[in-house]
Design a protein around this motif. Sequence first.
Motif, short mmCIF file in Angstrom:
data_model
loop_
_atom_site.label_atom_id
_atom_site.label_comp_id
_atom_site.label_asym_id
_atom_site.label_seq_id
_atom_site.Cartn_x
_atom_site.Cartn_y
_atom_site.Cartn_z
N MET A 199 0.84 -1.20 0.00
CA MET A 199 0.00 0.00 0.00
C MET A 199 0.87 1.25 0.00
SD MET A 199 -2.62 1.36 2.94
CE MET A 199 -3.27 3.02 2.86
N ASN A 200 0.58 2.21 -0.89
CA ASN A 200 1.28 3.48 -0.93
C ASN A 200 0.58 4.45 0.02
OD1 ASN A 200 2.65 5.82 -1.54
ND2 ASN A 200 2.64 5.46 -3.75
N SER A 201 1.10 4.57 1.24
CA SER A 201 0.44 5.40 2.25
C SER A 201 0.47 6.86 1.86
CB SER A 201 1.10 5.19 3.61
OG SER A 201 0.99 3.85 4.02
N PHE A 202 1.59 7.31 1.26
CA PHE A 202 1.68 8.72 0.89
C PHE A 202 0.64 9.08 -0.16
CE2 PHE A 202 3.46 12.12 -1.78
CZ PHE A 202 3.62 13.12 -0.82
N ARG A 203 0.44 8.19 -1.12
CA ARG A 203 -0.57 8.44 -2.15
C ARG A 203 -1.97 8.46 -1.55
NH1 ARG A 203 -3.84 5.30 -5.38
NH2 ARG A 203 -4.33 6.17 -7.44
N SER A 204 -2.24 7.58 -0.60
CA SER A 204 -3.56 7.55 0.03
C SER A 204 -3.82 8.78 0.88
CB SER A 204 -3.69 6.29 0.88
OG SER A 204 -3.63 5.13 0.08
N ILE A 205 -2.76 9.37 1.45
CA ILE A 205 -2.93 10.61 2.21
C ILE A 205 -3.50 11.71 1.32
CG2 ILE A 205 -1.68 12.44 3.44
CD1 ILE A 205 0.23 10.30 4.44
N LEU A 206 -3.12 11.71 0.05
CA LEU A 206 -3.61 12.72 -0.89
C LEU A 206 -4.96 12.34 -1.50
CD1 LEU A 206 -0.27 13.51 -2.75
CD2 LEU A 206 -1.26 14.71 -0.80
N THR A 207 -5.12 11.06 -1.82
CA THR A 207 -6.34 10.65 -2.53
C THR A 207 -7.54 10.49 -1.59
OG1 THR A 207 -5.68 8.33 -2.33
CG2 THR A 207 -5.04 9.51 -4.34
N ALA A 208 -7.32 10.14 -0.32
CA ALA A 208 -8.44 9.94 0.59
C ALA A 208 -9.24 11.23 0.81
CB ALA A 208 -7.94 9.38 1.92
N PRO A 209 -8.61 12.40 1.07
CA PRO A 209 -9.42 13.63 1.17
C PRO A 209 -10.11 13.99 -0.14
CG PRO A 209 -7.28 13.94 2.23
CD PRO A 209 -7.21 12.65 1.48
N LEU A 210 -9.44 13.75 -1.27
CA LEU A 210 -10.08 14.04 -2.55
C LEU A 210 -11.31 13.16 -2.75
CD1 LEU A 210 -6.97 14.41 -4.88
CD2 LEU A 210 -8.36 16.23 -3.87
N ARG A 211 -11.20 11.90 -2.40
CA ARG A 211 -12.33 10.98 -2.49
C ARG A 211 -13.47 11.43 -1.57
NH1 ARG A 211 -16.12 7.71 -4.41
NH2 ARG A 211 -16.47 5.81 -3.23
N ALA A 212 -13.12 11.87 -0.37
CA ALA A 212 -14.16 12.27 0.59
C ALA A 212 -14.89 13.53 0.14
CB ALA A 212 -13.52 12.47 1.97
N PHE A 213 -14.13 14.55 -0.29
CA PHE A 213 -14.76 15.82 -0.66
C PHE A 213 -15.42 15.75 -2.04
CE2 PHE A 213 -12.03 17.39 2.73
CZ PHE A 213 -12.87 18.28 3.37
N SER A 214 -15.16 14.68 -2.81
CA SER A 214 -15.88 14.51 -4.07
C SER A 214 -17.29 13.97 -3.86
CB SER A 214 -15.10 13.57 -4.99
OG SER A 214 -15.05 12.26 -4.45
N GLU A 215 -17.56 13.43 -2.68
CA GLU A 215 -18.90 12.92 -2.37
C GLU A 215 -19.77 14.08 -1.88
OE1 GLU A 215 -20.06 10.03 -2.94
OE2 GLU A 215 -18.22 8.95 -3.46
N LEU A 216 -20.16 14.93 -2.82
CA LEU A 216 -20.89 16.15 -2.45
C LEU A 216 -22.27 15.83 -1.87
CD1 LEU A 216 -19.95 18.46 -5.47
CD2 LEU A 216 -18.88 18.31 -3.21
N LYS A 217 -22.95 14.87 -2.46
CA LYS A 217 -24.29 14.52 -1.96
C LYS A 217 -24.22 13.92 -0.56
CE LYS A 217 -26.37 13.84 -6.51
NZ LYS A 217 -27.07 12.89 -7.41
N LEU A 218 -23.21 13.08 -0.34
CA LEU A 218 -23.04 12.50 1.00
C LEU A 218 -22.72 13.58 2.01
CD1 LEU A 218 -22.84 10.08 2.88
CD2 LEU A 218 -20.48 9.75 2.11
N LEU A 219 -21.86 14.52 1.65
CA LEU A 219 -21.56 15.64 2.54
C LEU A 219 -22.80 16.49 2.80
CD1 LEU A 219 -18.05 16.87 1.30
CD2 LEU A 219 -18.59 15.83 3.50
N GLY A 220 -23.64 16.64 1.77
CA GLY A 220 -24.88 17.39 1.97
C GLY A 220 -25.82 16.72 2.95
N VAL A 221 -25.92 15.39 2.87
CA VAL A 221 -26.76 14.66 3.82
C VAL A 221 -26.22 14.81 5.24
CG1 VAL A 221 -27.53 12.35 4.51
CG2 VAL A 221 -27.61 13.02 2.11
N LEU A 222 -24.91 14.68 5.40
CA LEU A 222 -24.31 14.80 6.72
C LEU A 222 -24.45 16.22 7.26
CD1 LEU A 222 -21.06 12.69 6.26
CD2 LEU A 222 -23.26 11.98 7.21
N LEU A 223 -24.31 17.22 6.39
CA LEU A 223 -24.46 18.61 6.84
C LEU A 223 -25.89 18.89 7.26
CD1 LEU A 223 -23.21 21.40 7.20
CD2 LEU A 223 -23.78 21.89 4.81
N ALA A 224 -26.87 18.37 6.51
CA ALA A 224 -28.27 18.55 6.89
C ALA A 224 -28.56 17.87 8.23
CB ALA A 224 -29.18 17.99 5.80
#
Length: 345
Positions: free
Chosen positions: A1-26
């Motif tokens: 596992m490339n941990s350094f790559r996952s440090i960058l891709t995990a936040p991008l993956r999370a913030f790309s889920e706009l609808k999921l973030l909208g549900v959690l914010l509501a």
Amino acid sequence: MNSFRSILTAPLRAFSELKLLGVLLAANLCIALIQSLPVLMPAIGRFGHSLSGQGRPFPSPEAVFDFSKLLAQGGGPFLAGPVVLGIVFSFGLQLVLAGGIVSRLCSPGRFSLASFARDCAAQLGRNLRLLGWALLGLLPVVGLVVLATVLFSRAEKPTLFTLEGQHWALDNPFTFWSLTHLALVVVLFALWRSSFDLARVQLYAEDQRKTRLAAWRALKRMVRSPGALLGYIAVGLLGLAMVMVFARLHAAVQVTSAGKAWLALLVAQLVVIARLGFSLATTAFTVDVYRAMAAPVSLPAPVPAAAPILAPASEANAAEPTHAPADMQTVQPEQRAIGDDAGRS
């Protein structure tokens, strides 16, 4: 596992889920409204819909003074009730939504509210049982932290948990020993939390019902993968830094009018979104850890059978490769497929 790559891709993956973030914010806004109702209802009954008052500046000093007296009249239960109510609702909502969050971060395709709700309900019982094992696993972590604090105190080494108040005000509390103790606490807590998140991913991906085995397997995985543990800590620290930046931006907004009050409320939602997004990012990081853990080991390619020396060229080219014996083939357990990050909301 490339941990350094996952440090960058995990936040991008999370913030790309706009609808999921909208549900959690509501959901977070609903909890905030329920939490503030014990304070808002008496205030609205006393002052109406605005604290500014007719023809007065915002905020009205008289209205703020009267509101302070109203809070004082309520006593301790009036102030402590909303805090306890908010903690209970936040904790309960986190348990309810945990299954849907994990399933969304593990699956490709578009976000579906019906599928999200179905996964939340399907995984609720297992997450509740897993929480019991996680709380049990928290006890040795707390014990190790207390033991380390006692040993540091007996060795007359300062820690951030044992410094007096005037030392924080008059001297620098961050020394080599206090930072060492703090790093130990962070590592122990991150080990416990990352194991808990990884176990939730395993429960969904493998459709596993034995939560004890999932918790134990996740703990062993994180202990044997110091790079993954450090990557999980890095994602958490990055999220903490972003929340502090937005909190500082929120504090810089001076509420001198009704418009700036709404602006302060909107900036406060940025703080909440940053917190929710990096909470999803830590779960997305553990999804990468599980993918690396569950990746099948590739077998070497079969070697073609050697052609007879005296055979014609046509017969040599027609030789078929020999297959490995059945007892040498590795059979992987049947698992629920986890899609890649191609899916976006």
